[in-house]
Design an enzyme around this catalytic site. Structure first.
Site, short mmCIF file in Angstrom:
data_model
loop_
_atom_site.label_atom_id
_atom_site.label_comp_id
_atom_site.label_asym_id
_atom_site.label_seq_id
_atom_site.Cartn_x
_atom_site.Cartn_y
_atom_site.Cartn_z
N GLY A 76 0.80 -1.21 0.00
CA GLY A 76 0.00 0.00 0.00
C GLY A 76 0.83 1.27 0.00
N THR A 77 1.96 1.24 0.70
CA THR A 77 2.80 2.44 0.77
C THR A 77 3.31 2.82 -0.61
OG1 THR A 77 3.46 2.14 3.08
CG2 THR A 77 4.96 3.36 1.66
N ASN A 155 -7.54 3.71 9.20
CA ASN A 155 -6.86 2.54 9.75
C ASN A 155 -6.82 2.53 11.27
OD1 ASN A 155 -5.06 4.78 8.78
ND2 ASN A 155 -3.61 3.76 10.12
N GLN A 183 -7.13 -0.42 4.15
CA GLN A 183 -7.81 -1.00 5.31
C GLN A 183 -9.23 -1.43 5.00
OE1 GLN A 183 -6.81 -2.80 8.11
NE2 GLN A 183 -5.48 -1.00 8.30
N HIS A 205 -1.56 -7.98 2.57
CA HIS A 205 -1.32 -8.50 3.92
C HIS A 205 -2.35 -8.04 4.94
CE1 HIS A 205 0.68 -5.10 6.23
NE2 HIS A 205 0.58 -4.59 5.02
N THR A 241 10.81 -6.87 -12.63
CA THR A 241 10.23 -8.20 -12.79
C THR A 241 9.11 -8.43 -11.80
OG1 THR A 241 12.37 -9.05 -13.54
CG2 THR A 241 10.74 -10.66 -12.78
N CYS A 329 2.84 1.79 10.89
CA CYS A 329 3.94 2.55 10.28
C CYS A 329 4.46 3.63 11.20
CB CYS A 329 3.48 3.17 8.96
SG CYS A 329 3.18 1.93 7.68
#
Length: 382
Positions: A76-77, A155, A183, A205, A241, A329
């Site tokens: 997400g970041t 979040n 979220q 995740h 890749t 974070c």
């Protein structure tokens, strides 16, 4: 002592479907999907099938020449940075960017970085109920505004934001809107096209998928510059890749969460109710932040006035309950939550706020045990 994990907004345990998907891809001896030989083409077909699955899971438009894009990222970041820096970077001269006061650090920090380069950064006020102040936001959006960022669901508090209304008011100035839906994914019906945003970030995740993979979903007509250079992959928007196995894990995790979606929503709501009612019952004075607002069914921000939040988190950890003081974070930071400060909460609520977040892998028995432990630990601080 079995640890009760109630910090699922930070990350979730991988589900069996996701683990098996990763294993299957690795055992298949997957090759570089950019290679032209048979093995490479096989890998490409697999990757594109996973891309399509993720896109369909968030109701992106994937047919005809006007198809939306699903750009795999490291999470997400990166997706937030790609949208914000990429959209703003596509303009020859700096303009205005508007964000809400409750954005994830990956959004607010990216916007602040742009401000160092001459962009006019404005922050919309937040109402006490945890939602963005639409009237103030509207006053900030003008002809020079190129991008507005409002997350879909917070979040820390779980409060759902009126993103469709944001898009409507921004349309008057033909301004692009980016929403951080990391979220929200899997915890509410997520309709990319219905929201009307230009770009949307999601991550695996948070829904029992593998860490290290997310995506930026973008409308066909949305233009932005890449963050990285050196390859043609993903139309040059995110060269490098592609990780086929991680894409497979993401696809399967999303399918896992969307399968029996309404049943999952009801179960999460039941756990949330057990948790909040239980804590309010055994901890006099506790306050559920954003309780009167539309919220995600798995996020509970509960403030304990007069309690040191960091000391409480450590004490609960020792007692067997994992929770947090806010965004992962910002974990370890002694600074108060920008989200709660933006809501204008009283200092004693901000200083004593803890975040509990359940998942569909938690049990009712775990939640009941956690409530009892929270009651005992908080009592020790009084």
């Amino acid at each position: 002592m079995d640890t009760i994990y109630l910090d699922n907004n930070a990350t979730t345990a991988m589900c069996d479907k996701s683990i098996l998907a990763l294993e299957a891809v690795y055992r298949d001896g997957i090759k570089n999907p950019a290679s032209q030989h048979h093995a490479g083409r096989h890998s490409r077909r697999l990757l594109e099938s996973y891309r399509e699955s993720v896109g369909l899971g968030v109701t992106a438009h994937l047919t005809d020449i006007h198809a939306d894009r699903v750009i795999f990222t490291s999470g997400g970041t990166e997706a937030n940075n790609l949208a914000i820096q990429g959209i703003c970077g596509s303009h020859e001269t700096p303009g205005r960017i508007v964000i809400s006061g409750i954005e994830h650090p990956s959004v607010s920090s990216a916007a602040k970085f742009l401000a160092l380069g001459g962009w006019d950064l404005q922050t919309a006020k937040t109402l006490p109920n945890g939602q963005v102040d639409l009237e103030h936001l509207a006053s900030l959006v003008n002809a020079d505004t190129h991008l507005v960022c409002v997350m879909l669901a917070n979040n820390e508090t779980g409060v759902i934001q009126p993103v469709e209304d944001v898009v409507s008011l921004c349309a008057r100035h033909e301004c692009m809107v980016h929403t951080d839906a990391v979220q929200a994914l899997g915890k509410m019906v997520l309709d990319f096209r219905g929201l009307g945003v230009a770009t949307m970030s999601i991550s695996a995740h948070k829904i029992h998928g593998p860490p290290g993979v997310g995506a930026l979903v973008s409308r066909h007509e949305s233009t932005f510059l890449p963050l990285f250079y050196g390859g043609f992959q993903q139309e040059g928007a995110r060269p490098g890749t592609e990780a086929v196995a991680l894409a497979a894990g993401f696809s399967e995790a999303l399918d896992f969460y969307l399968d029996k979606q309404q049943k999952h929503f009801a179960y999460l709501s039941r756990l949330q109710e057990l948790l909040e009612d239980g804590i309010l019952g055994c901890c006099p004075g506790a306050v559920v932040v954003g309780q009167g607002s539309p919220r995600l069914p798995q996020t509970s921000c509960i403030a304990f006035p007069g309690i040191d939040r960091q000391a409480a988190v450590m004490a609960l950890d020792v007692a067997g309950v994992c929770c947090s003081t806010g965004s992962a974070c910002a974990s370890g930071s002694s600074e108060a939550s920008p989200t709660l400060l933006a809501m204008g909460l009283a200092p004693e609520l901000v200083e004593g706020a803890l975040r509990f977040s359940v998942s569909i892998l938690n049990t009712e028995e775990e939640v009941r045990r956690a409530v009892a432990i929270v009651g005992e630990v908080i009592a020790c601080f009084e």
